[in-house]
Design an enzyme around this catalytic site. Structure first.
Site, PDB file in Angstrom:
ATOM      1  N   LYS A 194      41.189  44.441  31.775  1.00  0.00           N
ATOM      2  CA  LYS A 194      41.798  43.441  30.891  1.00  0.00           C
ATOM      3  C   LYS A 194      40.863  43.233  29.705  1.00  0.00           C
ATOM      4  CE  LYS A 194      43.572  38.660  31.169  1.00  0.00           C
ATOM      5  NZ  LYS A 194      44.048  37.630  32.138  1.00  0.00           N
ATOM      6  N   LEU A 244      39.575  44.565  37.004  1.00  0.00           N
ATOM      7  CA  LEU A 244      40.516  44.026  37.987  1.00  0.00           C
ATOM      8  C   LEU A 244      41.058  45.084  38.941  1.00  0.00           C
ATOM      9  CD1 LEU A 244      42.676  42.035  35.416  1.00  0.00           C
ATOM     10  CD2 LEU A 244      41.283  40.966  37.203  1.00  0.00           C
ATOM     11  N   GLU A 245      41.440  44.636  40.108  1.00  0.00           N
ATOM     12  CA  GLU A 245      42.177  45.480  41.044  1.00  0.00           C
ATOM     13  C   GLU A 245      43.475  45.909  40.353  1.00  0.00           C
ATOM     14  OE1 GLU A 245      44.621  44.791  45.278  1.00  0.00           O
ATOM     15  OE2 GLU A 245      43.426  43.182  44.427  1.00  0.00           O
ATOM     16  N   ALA A 258      47.320  46.690  40.304  1.00  0.00           N
ATOM     17  CA  ALA A 258      48.528  46.402  41.089  1.00  0.00           C
ATOM     18  C   ALA A 258      49.597  47.420  40.684  1.00  0.00           C
ATOM     19  CB  ALA A 258      48.989  44.970  40.830  1.00  0.00           C
ATOM     20  N   ASP A 300      49.464  28.110  37.278  1.00  0.00           N
ATOM     21  CA  ASP A 300      50.269  28.973  36.410  1.00  0.00           C
ATOM     22  C   ASP A 300      51.033  30.000  37.244  1.00  0.00           C
ATOM     23  OD1 ASP A 300      51.264  29.763  33.951  1.00  0.00           O
ATOM     24  OD2 ASP A 300      49.535  30.981  33.427  1.00  0.00           O
ATOM     25  N   GLU A 352      55.615  36.345  35.933  1.00  0.00           N
ATOM     26  CA  GLU A 352      54.790  37.247  35.113  1.00  0.00           C
ATOM     27  C   GLU A 352      53.370  37.363  35.672  1.00  0.00           C
ATOM     28  OE1 GLU A 352      56.765  34.805  34.163  1.00  0.00           O
ATOM     29  OE2 GLU A 352      56.917  34.699  31.979  1.00  0.00           O
ATOM     30  N   ASN A 353      52.950  36.339  36.405  1.00  0.00           N
ATOM     31  CA  ASN A 353      51.584  36.338  36.927  1.00  0.00           C
ATOM     32  C   ASN A 353      51.514  36.756  38.392  1.00  0.00           C
ATOM     33  OD1 ASN A 353      50.517  35.589  34.475  1.00  0.00           O
ATOM     34  ND2 ASN A 353      50.624  33.405  34.916  1.00  0.00           N
ATOM     35  N   ASP A 356      46.074  36.433  37.172  1.00  0.00           N
ATOM     36  CA  ASP A 356      45.927  35.540  36.024  1.00  0.00           C
ATOM     37  C   ASP A 356      45.482  34.121  36.394  1.00  0.00           C
ATOM     38  OD1 ASP A 356      45.955  34.413  33.538  1.00  0.00           O
ATOM     39  OD2 ASP A 356      48.035  34.916  33.064  1.00  0.00           O
TER      40      ASP A 356
HETATM   41  N1  ADP Z   1      45.661  44.346  37.624  1.00  0.00           N
HETATM   42  C1  ADP Z   1      46.805  44.616  37.027  1.00  0.00           C
HETATM   43  N2  ADP Z   1      47.591  45.637  37.446  1.00  0.00           N
HETATM   44  C2  ADP Z   1      48.759  45.891  36.815  1.00  0.00           C
HETATM   45  N3  ADP Z   1      49.229  45.193  35.754  1.00  0.00           N
HETATM   46  C3  ADP Z   1      48.482  44.185  35.284  1.00  0.00           C
HETATM   47  C4  ADP Z   1      47.235  43.844  35.889  1.00  0.00           C
HETATM   48  N4  ADP Z   1      46.715  42.783  35.228  1.00  0.00           N
HETATM   49  C5  ADP Z   1      47.580  42.489  34.260  1.00  0.00           C
HETATM   50  N5  ADP Z   1      48.662  43.302  34.264  1.00  0.00           N
HETATM   51  C6  ADP Z   1      49.796  43.241  33.332  1.00  0.00           C
HETATM   52  O1  ADP Z   1      49.358  42.658  32.109  1.00  0.00           O
HETATM   53  C7  ADP Z   1      50.009  41.408  31.855  1.00  0.00           C
HETATM   54  C8  ADP Z   1      49.045  40.404  31.227  1.00  0.00           C
HETATM   55  O2  ADP Z   1      47.986  40.134  32.113  1.00  0.00           O
HETATM   56  P1  ADP Z   1      47.535  38.631  32.423  1.00  0.00           P
HETATM   57  O3  ADP Z   1      46.320  38.674  33.281  1.00  0.00           O
HETATM   58  O4  ADP Z   1      48.691  37.836  32.946  1.00  0.00           O
HETATM   59  O5  ADP Z   1      47.145  38.173  30.948  1.00  0.00           O
HETATM   60  P2  ADP Z   1      47.244  36.747  30.264  1.00  0.00           P
HETATM   61  O6  ADP Z   1      46.168  35.940  30.892  1.00  0.00           O
HETATM   62  O7  ADP Z   1      46.964  36.979  28.833  1.00  0.00           O
HETATM   63  O8  ADP Z   1      48.638  36.218  30.533  1.00  0.00           O
HETATM   64  C9  ADP Z   1      50.547  40.983  33.212  1.00  0.00           C
HETATM   65  O9  ADP Z   1      51.670  40.130  33.085  1.00  0.00           O
HETATM   66  C10 ADP Z   1      50.875  42.346  33.849  1.00  0.00           C
HETATM   67  O10 ADP Z   1      52.099  42.848  33.387  1.00  0.00           O
HETATM   68 MG    MG Z   2      49.732  36.025  32.323  1.00  0.00          MG
END
Ligand code: ADP
Ligand code: MG
Length: 313
Positions: A69, A117-118, A120, A163, A167-168, A181
């Site tokens: 990220k 991050l792990e 997913a 949160d 999406e999270n 998140d």
């Molecule tokens: N570890 C992950 N594996 C797969 N997709 C991820 C991962 N982390 C984030 N994403 C994708 O990226 C998007 C944004 O990440 P997120 O951590 O939610 O950011 P923000 O804090 O800006 O909302 C997520 O909604 C997801 O679609």
């Molecule tokens: Mg998010």
């Protein structure tokens, strides 16, 4: 093979944690290597974040696949969220649960901060929901079990997520749910009146009204989510911000006819205006609609059963 990969990752991971424990990132252990962008091969973008993108990545030495990220420092500073980011890292890196996305570590360069991050592999629950329009009772109840189990773990550490929304929530390789998140997470209780950006849809009355709140905010979101999974849209969705606000503070929502009695019972016990009256997480896990529809049982129950078996014999 997998064991080897994990072992490869651990030394540096523990270094990062050790350094954080010292509380001073400027003091670098001289002989030890820190993570840098050079350690990774960057792949396709996985998603868009508020302060940058998330990419698929591979650690060169171990070939370990993960998600990186990337956050831009200028954007973090402009929004004044450096403190929030530090908390996200601090909190998420210490949580260990199969339904919580792991955060292995972080590093930064002149312009960006990177969270390791792990990965997913099956992506967002949100996308799955859009694809299928709504989820059946089996799938919804299974997600409720996984969520309640993970939140029970968070709350035992007095961490509130705040949160919880589709999406999270990400999906692991076996379709298991992973809470991600932790950008809005805090230690309870909190009276933080952070600027509420984005949608109000998942927030409880006490938070939109800016009152002190605690772990029970996540119970409300669990109710909102259960409704959205079964119906395809959240219960307080409206044309305008003001209408959503009013609907939330009056707990004004309706069930479409196809929502079964058991599901209505669970949702209405979570969507209580008074946080004290919301169904606690252990009761969510024991709720008859959940236990009869979920194809998974909570992790902590299995532990309890093992302990019980041992004391019997
Ligand atoms: N570890 C992950 N594996 C797969 N997709 C991820 C991962 N982390 C984030 N994403 C994708 O990226 C998007 C944004 O990440 P997120 O951590 O939610 O950011 P923000 O804090 O800006 O909302 C997520 O909604 C997801 O679609
Ligand atoms: Mg998010």
């Amino acid at each position: 093979m997998k064991m080897y990969q994990i072992q490869q990752l651990r030394p540096k991971e523990s270094q990062i944690l050790k350094m954080k424990a010292k509380g001073d990132q400027k003091v670098k252990p001289k002989s030890k290597k820190q993570w840098s962008l050079d350690d990774f091969e960057i792949g396709r973008p996985l998603g868009k974040g508020k302060f940058g993108n998330v990419y698929l990545a591979r650690e060169k030495e171990s070939k370990f696949i993960l998600a990186l990220k990337v956050l831009f420092k200028t954007q973090l500073e402009k929004a004044g969220v450096e403190h929030q980011l530090r908390r996200e890292v601090e909190i998420q890196s210490h949580l260990r649960h199969p339904n919580i996305l792991r955060l292995y570590g972080y590093f930064h360069d002149a312009t960006r901060v990177y969270l390791i991050l792990e990965h997913a592999p099956r992506g967002e629950v949100y996308k799955e929901l859009k694809k299928l329009t709504k989820f059946d009772e089996q799938r919804t109840a299974t997600y409720m079990t996984e969520l309640a189990d993970a939140l029970l773990y968070c709350h035992s550490k007095r961490v509130i997520h705040r949160d919880i929304k589709p999406e999270n929530l990400l999906l692991g390789s076996n379709g298991e749910l992973k809470i991600a998140d932790f950008g809005w997470s805090v230690h309870a209780p909190s009276s933080r009146r952070s600027t509420l950006c984005g949608t109000l849809d998942y927030l409880p009355p006490e938070m939109i009204e800016g009152r002190t709140h605690d772990e029970k905010v996540d119970l409300w979101s669990l109710g909102v989510l259960c409704y959205e999974f079964l119906v395809g849209k959240p219960p307080f969705e409206a044309e305008t911000y003001q209408e959503t606000y009013r609907a939330i503070s009056r707990v004004d929502y309706r069930f479409p006819p196809f929502v079964t009695e058991g599901a209505r019972d669970l949702i209405s016990k979570l969507l209580k205006h008074d946080p004290k009256h919301r169904l606690p997480l252990d009761d969510v896990l024991k709720h008859p609609w959940v236990t009869s529809n979920s194809i998974k049982s909570p992790k902590h129950k299995i532990v309890e059963a093992t302990v019980a078996n041992k004391t019997q014999s």
